[in-house]
Write an enzyme that holds these catalytic residues in place. Structure first.
Site, short mmCIF file in Angstrom:
data_model
loop_
_atom_site.label_atom_id
_atom_site.label_comp_id
_atom_site.label_asym_id
_atom_site.label_seq_id
_atom_site.Cartn_x
_atom_site.Cartn_y
_atom_site.Cartn_z
N SER A 58 28.16 -5.42 87.86
CA SER A 58 27.81 -6.15 86.64
C SER A 58 26.92 -5.31 85.73
O SER A 58 26.90 -5.51 84.51
CB SER A 58 27.08 -7.46 86.99
OG SER A 58 27.90 -8.30 87.76
N GLY B 239 18.93 -16.02 85.07
CA GLY B 239 19.66 -15.95 86.33
C GLY B 239 20.40 -17.24 86.59
O GLY B 239 21.49 -17.24 87.17
N ASN C 201 33.68 -8.64 81.02
CA ASN C 201 34.19 -7.70 82.03
C ASN C 201 35.29 -8.31 82.90
O ASN C 201 35.70 -7.73 83.89
CB ASN C 201 33.05 -7.14 82.89
CG ASN C 201 32.32 -8.20 83.70
OD1 ASN C 201 32.87 -9.26 84.02
ND2 ASN C 201 31.07 -7.94 84.04
N LYS D 78 34.33 -4.44 84.79
CA LYS D 78 33.36 -4.53 85.88
C LYS D 78 33.51 -3.31 86.77
O LYS D 78 34.62 -2.92 87.13
CB LYS D 78 33.60 -5.82 86.67
CG LYS D 78 32.38 -6.35 87.39
CD LYS D 78 32.59 -7.81 87.77
CE LYS D 78 31.31 -8.43 88.27
NZ LYS D 78 31.47 -9.88 88.52
N ARG E 127 5.26 -44.48 71.74
CA ARG E 127 6.19 -43.55 71.07
C ARG E 127 5.80 -43.37 69.60
O ARG E 127 5.94 -42.29 69.05
CB ARG E 127 7.63 -44.02 71.22
CG ARG E 127 7.92 -45.38 70.59
CD ARG E 127 9.34 -45.83 70.88
NE ARG E 127 9.60 -47.16 70.37
CZ ARG E 127 10.57 -47.47 69.51
NH1 ARG E 127 11.38 -46.53 69.05
NH2 ARG E 127 10.77 -48.71 69.12
N GLU F 97 20.76 -31.72 74.81
CA GLU F 97 19.44 -31.66 75.44
C GLU F 97 19.17 -30.35 76.17
O GLU F 97 18.02 -29.90 76.26
CB GLU F 97 19.26 -32.84 76.40
CG GLU F 97 19.10 -34.17 75.71
CD GLU F 97 20.40 -34.76 75.20
OE1 GLU F 97 20.36 -35.65 74.32
OE2 GLU F 97 21.48 -34.32 75.69
N PHE G 181 17.32 -38.54 79.04
CA PHE G 181 18.20 -37.44 78.68
C PHE G 181 17.63 -36.08 79.06
O PHE G 181 18.37 -35.08 79.05
CB PHE G 181 18.52 -37.48 77.19
CG PHE G 181 19.14 -38.78 76.74
CD1 PHE G 181 19.81 -39.61 77.64
CD2 PHE G 181 19.05 -39.20 75.43
CE1 PHE G 181 20.37 -40.81 77.24
CE2 PHE G 181 19.60 -40.39 75.00
CZ PHE G 181 20.27 -41.21 75.92
#
Length: 894
Positions: free
Chosen positions: A312, A394, A456, A518, A594, A642, A668
């Site tokens: 990679s 990752g 790739n 690759k 709120r 979201e 959410f």
């Protein structure tokens, strides 16, 4: 032209003849004044022809060259006026279209060219001017060329000139400019360099005179690049524009698209026509060699580690080489500086090639063979402990949203010229969050963002869904509003051109889709399946290293990363951001928390211009709309996405550039759980505000009810979880969150409730409030259930049963001393009541203290037992047994 009667025409001729043989502004003005009903174009055409006829009568023809010479002095002031730009950066030009008879477009162009040259202390040969005049072009095309001179404020033109000059002159570019400016050898330098030297940029005179380098005045205009398609521009820049500058030597170079052949004929034979192409070739060799070095380092480091993803890395190596060595702007000794360009490696498993790139440019000195060791920061995926890493990656598909947040802040908050690059793998483009991010970038016109997909072809277990279907990638990128460029990701010249095109593209973010392989240049692994995440054996490693070294060519070319364009103030984490005014409510005011969030957020914005907010198309329910109305430039709408909302908020908080708040319905945020989890790994200071929590939202039903949110946010490492119970405590929660490091979560409620706390009450994370005291039992309640607990306490008091009611304020950290005091006062009879499922919320927090401190108390849990349904809030709380009646029953059961 209008046909005039002989009498009127003779009158016009008489007035012209009185003015003599030389063109005169005075005569033109008199003509307009005496014959107002005759169109200007007709008057000027008659005037032009009459002057020419006078010369013909005198026995010689007035040539275009002579005519230009005579007009030049007369109209120099008018040309000068035409070259001025007003504050709106629109041309202030006389109506020259009506003056074509005397003042034809081509003649004006020649005069303007000559004027520009003389402003720079150079001259343009009559041969060049004559060549321009004689070229037959349509008025429309010539008008575009005229505008390219007069209206040379386009950002693309700025990019062409600046980048090209830097490319030719090299690393001494700014020093030469600065020296010549001091010596008054040039009248103007480019805007980037001028800002770097701390000089004011004049907005109304931008790039309207040539720039001089070593005595060479240069005015580069490419009308096709400005007004045509971008594909044409790539070849013009590299094959025409730069080579003309070198071939001409001293003097002025005007590059008009469409004039290539004519300009070619004017090039001095003594010039070295190969100079630029040889320089480009040497640079390309060095960039290719650097890509090979990155491959070798990635393969060796993963072989030594015994794990990692070398294949990679090798597919991305050439892109990384061009990006880090030539296009990104940063100080190698301080890549984390606020002024530096940002790079997000969304395909985080390719971390070794990122480390190799930073070694290549001279930043990393730690041996890359320390990869994945416990004692090293060269982790398997990039950690934020490294100064050139802003976000941990990752978990695929998240990096582009983070990059969007950085670019949004750069454009709207910092208003700084740094750019953001994000490299993704093709496999992660299956994630919807990638396309959410592209939509956001396009919506906000983040032209300071350059995304790259390393296509790739191969995923972890098989080929990706699209493989090398590059035109599908192009179509998708364009559909999401990206300026999309498809290239060969192993051709450094193509990569170079693509990054340059991205740099000068304005009004759109760029997506570079690079076809790669690759395991590139790994002979037995290239483009073969089942090599993902597999390091090479030492034998393979040695063979591959030898093979790649054999591909490298000798060159003396040196390429160093460019410095940041302008200084940007570095910032530490804020710890002194305050509400612009304290809470001011009456006890009887019924205000939903709120709503108090919107009020508090706006107050923070009043006192700190670094406070920004994002929402997911719920701003009229979360009340972030209050902030948006007052500070629209600091508000970002992520719409119903979201994962994007969380990713952008985390990215925007990087390098302490902004104090960020994200709001939506609390339920959410579960969709963005992975982004928030990764935010904690990134050590983000982002603040998340979830409204409409629990069954108390009522009729909307269970799909909208957040009943797991406290458990999730409490589980996040280093998080602080606020659960305010009234408007006063909510305002203070927002204020404290802004000054608290790590992930912060504020849970707000839909129902409007009275105020429990005084306006001057003091709040702190981990500090509970005893709202009421008694010995029969201690009731912990948050949000709506605190009010239910107070209602129950009032009823119990009428029966002579006095209970304590405690507002924890934060569910994490829990106030250990408050729990101890409650146990001591009541003999260990505790009740938790929460509009949340039984696990991970308030009951868990209190019970954890009891257990860890060995308090020996009994803790009864009143919580939502399962999936609820639509109904009135009171009905649903009664059904869940978290209302006042259920609390009274629990107290009496001790």
């Amino acid at each position: 032209m209008r046909v005039l009667s002989p009498t009127i025409l003779q009158s016009v001729h008489d007035l012209i003849d009185k003015g003599g043989k030389t063109p005169s502004n005075r005569v033109l003005d008199q003509l307009q004044e005496n014959f107002p009903r005759i169109p200007k174009e007709s008057l000027y055409s008659i005037y032009s022809q009459r002057i020419r006829n006078k010369y013909a009568a005198a026995g010689r023809k007035l040539t275009d060259d002579d005519y230009c010479d005579k007009l030049y002095d007369v109209y120099k002031k008018r040309v000068e006026e035409g070259l001025k730009i007003n504050q709106r950066r629109q041309p202030v030009i006389p109506k020259l279209a009506e003056e074509r008879g005397l003042f034809p477009w081509m003649t004006f162009k020649a005069i303007a060219t000559r004027f520009l040259a003389e402003e720079a202390g150079a001259s343009v040969s009559k041969k060049i001017i004559q060549q321009y005049i004689k070229n037959p072009h349509s008025i429309k095309n010539v008008q575009l060329q005229l505008e390219a001179i007069v209206c040379s404020t386009q950002d693309q033109l700025q990019g062409i000139i600046t980048d090209s000059l830097r490319h030719v002159v090299g690393k001494d570019y700014e020093q030469i400019l600065e020296r010549q400016l001091k010596e008054k050898k040039i009248a103007y330098i480019d805007e980037e360099a001028q800002r770097r030297m701390g000089q004011d940029v004049t907005p109304d005179f931008r790039l309207t005179v040539p720039i001089a380098i070593n005595g060479k005045p240069v005015c580069w205009i490419d009308s096709k690049a400005l007004f045509g398609d971008a594909k044409s521009h790539k070849s013009y820049l590299d094959t025409q524009l730069l080579s003309y500058w070198n071939r001409f030597g001293p003097g002025l170079v005007i590059y008009w698209a469409g004039y290539e052949e004519n300009i070619e004929k004017l090039a001095p034979e003594s010039c070295n026509h190969e100079r630029v192409s040889e320089a480009f070739k040497a640079e390309a060799i060095e960039l290719q060699n650097a890509g090979h070095r990155l491959r070798i380092d990635s393969i060796i480091s993963t072989t030594t580690a015994g794990s990692g993803h070398p294949s990679s890395c090798t597919s991305a190596a050439d892109i990384m080489s061009v990006c880090f060595k030539k296009y990104m702007r940063y100080d190698v000794s301080n890549p984390g500086d606020a002024a530096a360009d940002r790079f997000v490696l969304s395909k985080g498993h390719a971390a070794p090639v990122l480390y190799a790139a930073m070694k290549e440019v001279g930043h990393l000195t730690e041996p890359l063979t320390n990869l994945r060791k416990y004692t090293s920061d060269l982790e398997g995926h990039p950690p934020v402990t490294l100064p050139f890493v802003d976000v941990a990656t990752g978990s695929l598909g998240q990096g582009l949203a983070n990059a969007c947040g950085m670019a949004w802040v750069g454009k709207n908050v910092d208003k700084a010229p740094y750019r953001v690059f994000c490299m993704m793998g093709d496999g992660e483009s299956a994630e919807g969050s990638v396309w959410e991010a592209m939509q956001f970038a396009s919506h906000y016109k983040l032209d300071n963002l350059c995304a790259i997909i390393d296509v790739n072809r191969l995923g972890q277990s098989e080929a990706t869904a699209l493989g090398h279907e590059m035109e599908i990638y192009r179509a998708r990128g364009e559909a999401w509003g990206m300026h999309t460029i498809v290239i060969d990701g192993h051709d450094v010249n193509a990569i170079d051109k693509a990054f340059h095109e991205a740099e000068i593209t304005k009004g759109k973010p760029t997506l570079i889709v690079a076809k790669t392989f690759k395991g590139k240049h790994m002979p037995e692994q290239e483009d073969r399946d089942n090599w993902h995440g597999k390091p090479m054996s030492q034998d393979f490693c040695d063979k591959i290293k030898k093979h790649i070294e054999g591909l490298m060519e000798d060159t003396d070319a040196k390429i160093s990363p460019r410095a940041p364009v302008a200084a940007v103030e570095n910032r530490s984490f804020a710890t002194d951001v305050k509400l612009s005014s304290p809470p001011s409510y009456e006890k009887t005011d019924k205000v939903a928390t709120r709503k108090a969030y919107g009020t508090a957020l706006t107050k923070l914005g009043d006192s700190c211009d670094r406070v920004i907010a994002f929402d997911g198309d719920t701003k009229n329910s979360t009340f972030s709309i209050d902030f948006m109305k007052k500070y629209p430039e600091r508000f970002g709408e992520c719409f119903i996405a979201e994962q994007l909302l969380a990713g952008v908020t985390i990215g925007a908080a990087c390098r302490n550039r902004a104090i960020t708040f994200a709001s939506t319905f609390s339920a959410f945020f579960s969709r963005a759980a992975d982004q928030i989890r990764m935010g904690a790994i990134s050590k983000t200071n982002a603040n998340f505000v979830g409204s409409h929590a629990g069954v108390s939202i009522g009729e909307d039903g269970p799909s909208q009810m957040a009943l797991e949110d406290l458990a999730f946010f409490r589980a996040i490492p280093g998080s602080t979880v606020f659960y305010p119970s009234d408007a006063v405590s909510c305002e203070r929660a927002v204020e404290i969150a802004a000054n608290t490091e790590g992930v912060c979560f504020i849970r707000t409620s839909r129902p409007a409730t009275v105020n429990v706390h005084a306006n001057d009450a003091e709040f702190a994370a981990g500090k509970a409030h005893f709202v009421r005291k008694g010995k029969a039992a201690a009731i912990f309640g948050s949000g709506i259930t605190l009010h239910n607990a107070l209602e129950a306490a009032e009823a119990l008091a009428k029966e002579g049963i006095e209970v304590s009611v405690i507002d924890p304020f934060t569910i994490k950290p829990m106030d250990v001393n408050a729990v101890k005091e409650a146990v001591a006062e009541t003999g260990g009879k505790l009740i938790t009541v929460e509009d949340h499922y039984a696990y991970g919320g308030l009951h868990s927090a209190v019970s954890e203290v009891v257990c860890s401190e060995g308090l020996g108390a009994k803790v009864k849990s009143l919580a939502v037992p399962g999936v609820s349904r639509s109904g009135k809030a009171a009905e649903l709380m009664a059904a869940a047994k978290i209302d006042a009646a259920a609390i009274i029953e629990a107290v009496k059961s001790f």
